[in-house]
Design a protein around this motif. Sequence first.
Motif, short mmCIF file in Angstrom:
data_model
loop_
_atom_site.label_atom_id
_atom_site.label_comp_id
_atom_site.label_asym_id
_atom_site.label_seq_id
_atom_site.Cartn_x
_atom_site.Cartn_y
_atom_site.Cartn_z
N LYS A 12 0.85 -1.19 0.00
CA LYS A 12 0.00 0.00 0.00
C LYS A 12 0.88 1.23 0.00
CE LYS A 12 -3.75 -2.25 2.40
NZ LYS A 12 -4.60 -2.28 3.58
N MET A 13 0.41 2.22 -0.72
CA MET A 13 1.16 3.47 -0.80
C MET A 13 0.96 4.25 0.49
SD MET A 13 2.63 3.28 -3.67
CE MET A 13 3.23 4.92 -3.94
N ALA A 14 2.03 4.68 1.09
CA ALA A 14 1.96 5.44 2.33
C ALA A 14 1.56 6.88 2.02
CB ALA A 14 3.29 5.42 3.05
N GLN A 15 0.72 7.41 2.87
CA GLN A 15 0.34 8.81 2.74
C GLN A 15 1.52 9.68 3.18
OE1 GLN A 15 -2.46 9.94 1.44
NE2 GLN A 15 -3.18 7.86 1.07
N PRO A 16 1.75 10.80 2.50
CA PRO A 16 2.85 11.66 2.92
C PRO A 16 2.59 12.22 4.31
CG PRO A 16 1.57 12.69 1.17
CD PRO A 16 1.05 11.30 1.34
N GLN A 17 3.58 12.13 5.16
CA GLN A 17 3.46 12.61 6.53
C GLN A 17 3.86 14.08 6.60
OE1 GLN A 17 2.36 10.87 9.19
NE2 GLN A 17 1.94 9.12 7.86
N LEU A 18 3.14 14.82 7.43
CA LEU A 18 3.47 16.21 7.65
C LEU A 18 4.57 16.30 8.71
CD1 LEU A 18 -0.08 17.81 7.81
CD2 LEU A 18 1.52 17.89 5.92
N THR A 19 5.45 17.25 8.55
CA THR A 19 6.46 17.48 9.58
C THR A 19 5.81 18.22 10.74
OG1 THR A 19 7.15 19.60 8.65
CG2 THR A 19 8.27 17.61 7.83
N LYS A 20 6.51 18.28 11.86
CA LYS A 20 5.97 18.99 13.03
C LYS A 20 5.73 20.46 12.70
CE LYS A 20 8.22 16.15 16.49
NZ LYS A 20 9.20 16.14 17.58
N LEU A 21 6.67 21.04 11.96
CA LEU A 21 6.53 22.46 11.61
C LEU A 21 5.31 22.69 10.74
CD1 LEU A 21 7.80 25.25 11.84
CD2 LEU A 21 9.10 24.75 9.79
N GLN A 22 5.04 21.80 9.79
CA GLN A 22 3.86 21.93 8.94
C GLN A 22 2.58 21.75 9.76
OE1 GLN A 22 4.79 18.89 6.08
NE2 GLN A 22 5.38 20.40 4.52
N GLU A 23 2.58 20.83 10.72
CA GLU A 23 1.40 20.64 11.56
C GLU A 23 1.09 21.91 12.35
OE1 GLU A 23 2.06 17.27 14.03
OE2 GLU A 23 1.94 15.85 12.37
N TYR A 24 2.12 22.52 12.94
CA TYR A 24 1.91 23.75 13.70
C TYR A 24 1.48 24.89 12.78
CZ TYR A 24 3.63 21.83 18.04
OH TYR A 24 3.75 21.09 19.18
N PHE A 25 2.04 24.95 11.58
CA PHE A 25 1.65 25.99 10.63
C PHE A 25 0.18 25.87 10.26
CE2 PHE A 25 1.03 27.39 6.23
CZ PHE A 25 1.34 28.73 6.37
N TYR A 26 -0.27 24.66 9.94
CA TYR A 26 -1.67 24.46 9.56
C TYR A 26 -2.62 24.69 10.74
CZ TYR A 26 -0.13 22.72 5.06
OH TYR A 26 0.42 22.61 3.81
N ALA A 27 -2.18 24.32 11.94
CA ALA A 27 -3.00 24.59 13.13
C ALA A 27 -3.16 26.09 13.34
CB ALA A 27 -2.37 23.94 14.36
N ASN A 28 -2.07 26.84 13.17
CA ASN A 28 -2.14 28.29 13.31
C ASN A 28 -2.98 28.91 12.20
OD1 ASN A 28 -0.45 29.78 15.49
ND2 ASN A 28 0.68 27.92 14.99
N LEU A 29 -2.84 28.41 10.99
CA LEU A 29 -3.63 28.93 9.88
C LEU A 29 -5.12 28.72 10.13
CD1 LEU A 29 -3.08 30.23 7.10
CD2 LEU A 29 -3.23 27.93 6.14
N LEU A 30 -5.47 27.56 10.62
CA LEU A 30 -6.86 27.26 10.94
C LEU A 30 -7.37 28.16 12.07
CD1 LEU A 30 -9.26 25.31 10.41
CD2 LEU A 30 -8.33 23.89 12.23
N PHE A 31 -6.57 28.35 13.10
CA PHE A 31 -6.99 29.18 14.22
C PHE A 31 -7.14 30.64 13.81
CE2 PHE A 31 -6.34 31.53 18.22
CZ PHE A 31 -7.37 30.97 18.95
N TRP A 32 -6.20 31.16 12.99
CA TRP A 32 -6.32 32.54 12.54
C TRP A 32 -7.52 32.73 11.62
CZ3 TRP A 32 -4.03 36.98 14.04
CH2 TRP A 32 -2.96 36.87 14.92
#
Length: 92
Positions: A12-32
């Motif tokens: 099975k093809m693995a889904q690309p994993q987000l780095t910690k920095l990308q996770e925090y960036f997207y969390a901040n983008l969502l919150f803003w």
Amino acid sequence: MQNQPQKSQGPKMAQPQLTKLQEYFYANLLFWGFLLAVAIISFFTCGGVWDDVTSGVMEFIFVIMGGGFTLVSVLDYCYETYLANPVGVEKK
């Protein structure tokens, strides 16, 4: 019976994993984005005019809540990256 094509049984093809920095960036983008929606609702709730009350509400929303969330995200990222897993220390 009919010859049916066999489906690929490969790995099975693995889904690309987000780095910690990308996770925090997207969390901040969502919150803003959420804060922007709250600010728009607050503007119209305050009467749709820009006065001292609306200015204070916007300052609280963006500076206190948004800035605080971003600051905590940066501190949490630094903690997880540098302090949570110290180099050379084995877990028992």
